[in-house]
Write an enzyme that holds these catalytic residues in place. Structure first.
Site, PDB file in Angstrom:
ATOM      1  N   ASP A   1       0.854  -1.195   0.000  1.00 44.56           N
ATOM      2  CA  ASP A   1       0.000   0.000   0.000  1.00 44.56           C
ATOM      3  C   ASP A   1       0.884   1.237   0.000  1.00 44.56           C
ATOM      4  O   ASP A   1       2.058   1.156   0.373  1.00 44.56           O
ATOM      5  CB  ASP A   1      -0.918   0.009   1.236  1.00 44.56           C
ATOM      6  CG  ASP A   1      -2.229   0.751   0.993  1.00 44.56           C
ATOM      7  OD1 ASP A   1      -2.166   1.960   0.698  1.00 44.56           O
ATOM      8  OD2 ASP A   1      -3.309   0.133   1.093  1.00 44.56           O
ATOM      9  N   ASN A   2       0.313   2.365  -0.392  1.00 47.68           N
ATOM     10  CA  ASN A   2       1.024   3.649  -0.302  1.00 47.68           C
ATOM     11  C   ASN A   2       0.266   4.630   0.592  1.00 47.68           C
ATOM     12  O   ASN A   2       0.584   5.823   0.594  1.00 47.68           O
ATOM     13  CB  ASN A   2       1.245   4.248  -1.690  1.00 47.68           C
ATOM     14  CG  ASN A   2      -0.051   4.682  -2.368  1.00 47.68           C
ATOM     15  OD1 ASN A   2      -1.146   4.317  -1.925  1.00 47.68           O
ATOM     16  ND2 ASN A   2       0.064   5.449  -3.448  1.00 47.68           N
TER      17      ASN A   2
ATOM     18  N   ASP B   1       4.116   2.477  -4.398  1.00 50.15           N
ATOM     19  CA  ASP B   1       3.132   3.067  -5.296  1.00 50.15           C
ATOM     20  C   ASP B   1       3.085   2.201  -6.547  1.00 50.15           C
ATOM     21  O   ASP B   1       4.040   2.170  -7.334  1.00 50.15           O
ATOM     22  CB  ASP B   1       3.539   4.499  -5.636  1.00 50.15           C
ATOM     23  CG  ASP B   1       2.534   5.202  -6.539  1.00 50.15           C
ATOM     24  OD1 ASP B   1       1.555   4.546  -6.967  1.00 50.15           O
ATOM     25  OD2 ASP B   1       2.731   6.395  -6.820  1.00 50.15           O
TER      26      ASP B   1
ATOM     27  N   ASN C   1      -3.965   6.659 -11.792  1.00 54.93           N
ATOM     28  CA  ASN C   1      -3.599   5.814 -10.655  1.00 54.93           C
ATOM     29  C   ASN C   1      -4.121   4.390 -10.820  1.00 54.93           C
ATOM     30  O   ASN C   1      -3.377   3.405 -10.710  1.00 54.93           O
ATOM     31  CB  ASN C   1      -4.143   6.425  -9.370  1.00 54.93           C
ATOM     32  CG  ASN C   1      -3.820   5.597  -8.141  1.00 54.93           C
ATOM     33  OD1 ASN C   1      -2.710   5.614  -7.640  1.00 54.93           O
ATOM     34  ND2 ASN C   1      -4.812   4.860  -7.651  1.00 54.93           N
TER      35      ASN C   1
ATOM     36  N   THR D   1     -15.867  -3.771 -10.179  1.00 53.88           N
ATOM     37  CA  THR D   1     -17.105  -3.242  -9.595  1.00 53.88           C
ATOM     38  C   THR D   1     -18.307  -3.647 -10.435  1.00 53.88           C
ATOM     39  O   THR D   1     -18.203  -3.739 -11.674  1.00 53.88           O
ATOM     40  CB  THR D   1     -17.059  -1.701  -9.488  1.00 53.88           C
ATOM     41  OG1 THR D   1     -18.345  -1.201  -9.103  1.00 53.88           O
ATOM     42  CG2 THR D   1     -16.676  -1.065 -10.803  1.00 53.88           C
TER      43      THR D   1
ATOM     44  N   TYR E   1     -14.419   7.105 -12.125  1.00 54.16           N
ATOM     45  CA  TYR E   1     -13.892   5.964 -11.368  1.00 54.16           C
ATOM     46  C   TYR E   1     -14.382   4.649 -11.957  1.00 54.16           C
ATOM     47  O   TYR E   1     -13.591   3.741 -12.231  1.00 54.16           O
ATOM     48  CB  TYR E   1     -14.301   6.040  -9.892  1.00 54.16           C
ATOM     49  CG  TYR E   1     -14.293   4.668  -9.259  1.00 54.16           C
ATOM     50  CD1 TYR E   1     -13.103   3.992  -9.030  1.00 54.16           C
ATOM     51  CD2 TYR E   1     -15.494   4.006  -8.939  1.00 54.16           C
ATOM     52  CE1 TYR E   1     -13.096   2.699  -8.496  1.00 54.16           C
ATOM     53  CE2 TYR E   1     -15.492   2.738  -8.409  1.00 54.16           C
ATOM     54  CZ  TYR E   1     -14.291   2.082  -8.186  1.00 54.16           C
ATOM     55  OH  TYR E   1     -14.284   0.810  -7.677  1.00 54.16           O
TER      56      TYR E   1
ATOM     57  N   LYS F   1     -12.515   0.839 -13.880  1.00 51.92           N
ATOM     58  CA  LYS F   1     -12.713  -0.591 -13.675  1.00 51.92           C
ATOM     59  C   LYS F   1     -13.207  -1.280 -14.945  1.00 51.92           C
ATOM     60  O   LYS F   1     -12.925  -2.453 -15.179  1.00 51.92           O
ATOM     61  CB  LYS F   1     -13.684  -0.819 -12.513  1.00 51.92           C
ATOM     62  CG  LYS F   1     -13.115  -0.386 -11.162  1.00 51.92           C
ATOM     63  CD  LYS F   1     -11.813  -1.095 -10.858  1.00 51.92           C
ATOM     64  CE  LYS F   1     -11.260  -0.761  -9.493  1.00 51.92           C
ATOM     65  NZ  LYS F   1     -10.036  -1.531  -9.190  1.00 51.92           N
TER      66      LYS F   1
ATOM     67  N   THR G   1     -31.517  10.834   4.280  1.00 50.01           N
ATOM     68  CA  THR G   1     -32.050  11.552   3.128  1.00 50.01           C
ATOM     69  C   THR G   1     -32.074  10.648   1.906  1.00 50.01           C
ATOM     70  O   THR G   1     -31.047  10.148   1.460  1.00 50.01           O
ATOM     71  CB  THR G   1     -31.190  12.791   2.854  1.00 50.01           C
ATOM     72  OG1 THR G   1     -29.804  12.431   2.874  1.00 50.01           O
ATOM     73  CG2 THR G   1     -31.420  13.838   3.937  1.00 50.01           C
ATOM     74  N   VAL G   2     -33.259  10.457   1.355  1.00 47.46           N
ATOM     75  CA  VAL G   2     -33.476   9.557   0.214  1.00 47.46           C
ATOM     76  C   VAL G   2     -33.879  10.372  -1.000  1.00 47.46           C
ATOM     77  O   VAL G   2     -34.767  11.226  -0.915  1.00 47.46           O
ATOM     78  CB  VAL G   2     -34.580   8.521   0.547  1.00 47.46           C
ATOM     79  CG1 VAL G   2     -34.867   7.634  -0.654  1.00 47.46           C
ATOM     80  CG2 VAL G   2     -34.175   7.677   1.746  1.00 47.46           C
TER      81      VAL G   2
END
Length: 415
Positions: free
Chosen positions: A32-33, A76, A120, A147, A184, A188, A256-257
């Site tokens: 990990d970084n 990294d 990244n 994901t 993001y 993936k 809150t929906v």
């Protein structure tokens, strides 16, 4: 045998590393970084649960669980030279790749964050895949948490990986088209395509684990000692909806929906997610398929309103008075979308669902009540600044007219 766990300081990576190490005498190398700690800090938030430094975590793992097979390397993965050194020294037989900038809202803040997220995430995965080829490690089992967000929200049941395409009377199985909704999620989608290509070109065995929205505060291993706790983010940028709702409940803040909130999203408990990754990492190489396999890492789809109502119900057990409020939906989405997603392959991997949603919520609230002061100190992070300002105005308007019998309205953008 050596197993890598990348992103091992993170929410899923840390408990996964503990479980793997607890089930094998083989060396488990954590990489990990510490980026996640910095990203959360940069948006003015913090983990609700205090997170020990990595040296203290490793010491606790040995003290509590007798784990002497864990080691840590700060690196990294977007740096190819760093990846080359890791692979040269350790020569892993399996890599569980959970390292990434994981927040869709963070990637949407501005062009700089979008560019950083894409560089990244994509560079790290490419460096690992090409590194395996260039260091003659193509028998290494590469397992990545992508994901379920790559699928979008189609109006038909989502398959576990591929799709059938028909054109001019001919049919064939093809990769599911990328329908990502953020910078993001698109990383993936690209990772999924790159892993498929790496399998085709380098013959690397690939497990593409398409992770659903993951909730939960602890696993069997992390619950044994506070020093072993995994992080728990609850802010707008890094806290998933179930975590934010639980934190709002503990802080006495209305959940809150958006709109009707009947749209369903795929979910999985942290315990169930960790179990599947550990099993994949420890498959005997002689029994492992030399293939490219997609797993939908999800146990069920849950509507946003069901999440809020379940949390409100369980909150009563903790003496919390919780309101569920509906607000105008600023997003263009089907508020009644009944997502269906196939998960037979993943369910078989973990022998069925291990944790119910209600059990998971109870676990989360039990943890957050203990850290209520930390949550309340950062309750302004439930929403981004512009939305928080609108929320404050809405509450002030309600307070100023509380003696009126007329119904009140609000039009804030909140989840």
């Amino acid at each position: 045998m050596t197993v890598f766990v990348t992103g091992a300081d993170g929410y899923i990576g840390w408990p996964t590393a503990l479980r793997i190490a607890n089930r094998t005498d083989d060396r488990v190398v954590l990489v990990d970084n510490f980026g996640r700690r910095e990203w959360v800090k940069s948006v003015g938030s913090t983990s609700a649960v205090p997170v020990a430094e990595i040296d203290e975590r490793l010491e606790a793992a040995e003290d509590v669980h007798g784990l002497t097979n864990l080691s840590f390397v700060e690196a990294d993965l977007a740096d190819k030279d760093a990846v080359d050194r890791l692979l040269t020294v350790h020569e892993p037989e399996a890599i569980v790749h959970t390292a990434a900038q994981p927040s869709a809202p963070y990637s949407q803040i501005n062009g700089e964050r979008a560019n950083y997220t894409q560089h990244n995430n994509l560079q790290a995965t490419r460096n690992l895949l090409w590194g395996l080829e260039e260091h003659d490690l193509t028998d290494t089992h590469f397992i990545e948490t992508t994901t379920t967000g790559v699928y979008g929200a189609p109006e038909f049941p989502i398959p576990e990986g591929g799709a059938t395409m028909e054109n001019q009377g001919e049919r064939d199985e093809v990769p599911f088209p990328a329908m990502a909704g953020s910078w993001y999620h698109l990383t993936k989608s690209h990772d999924a395509a790159n892993m498929r290509l790496a399998h085709d070109q380098f013959d690397i065995p690939i497990s593409d684990v398409r992770t659903a929205i993951t909730y939960g505060a602890e696993t069997e291993e992390t619950a044994a000692d506070p020093r072993l706790a995994t992080r728990f983010d609850f802010d707008y940028y890094f806290g998933v909806v179930a975590h934010r709702f639980c934190a709002q409940a503990v802080a006495g803040y209305p959940m809150t929906v958006y709109g009707k909130g009947e749209q369903r999203k795929p979910f999985i408990a942290l315990e169930d997610a960790v179990e599947g990754l550990a099993r994949l990492a420890l498959i005997d190489p002689d029994d492992r398929p030399d293939d490219h396999v997609v797993y939908n890492q999800v146990t069920r789809a849950i509507s946003i309103v069901e999440i809020a109502e379940t949390i409100a119900d369980v909150s009563n057990e903790f003496g919390l008075d919780v309101d569920v409020e509906h607000f105008e939906n600023p997003r263009e989405e089907d508020e009644t979308h009944k997502m269906e997603i196939e998960n037979d392959r993943y369910a078989d991997l973990i022998d069925g669902q291990l944790t119910t949603f209600k059990e998971g919520v109870r676990d989360v609230l039990d943890t957050l009540v203990e850290y209520q002061v930390r949550v309340e100190a950062h309750e302004d992070r439930f929403l981004p600044d512009v939305l928080a300002d609108a929320e404050a105005e809405s509450i002030a308007a309600k307070d100023s007219s509380s003696s009126s019998d007329e119904p009140q309205s609000a039009d804030i953008e909140a989840e």
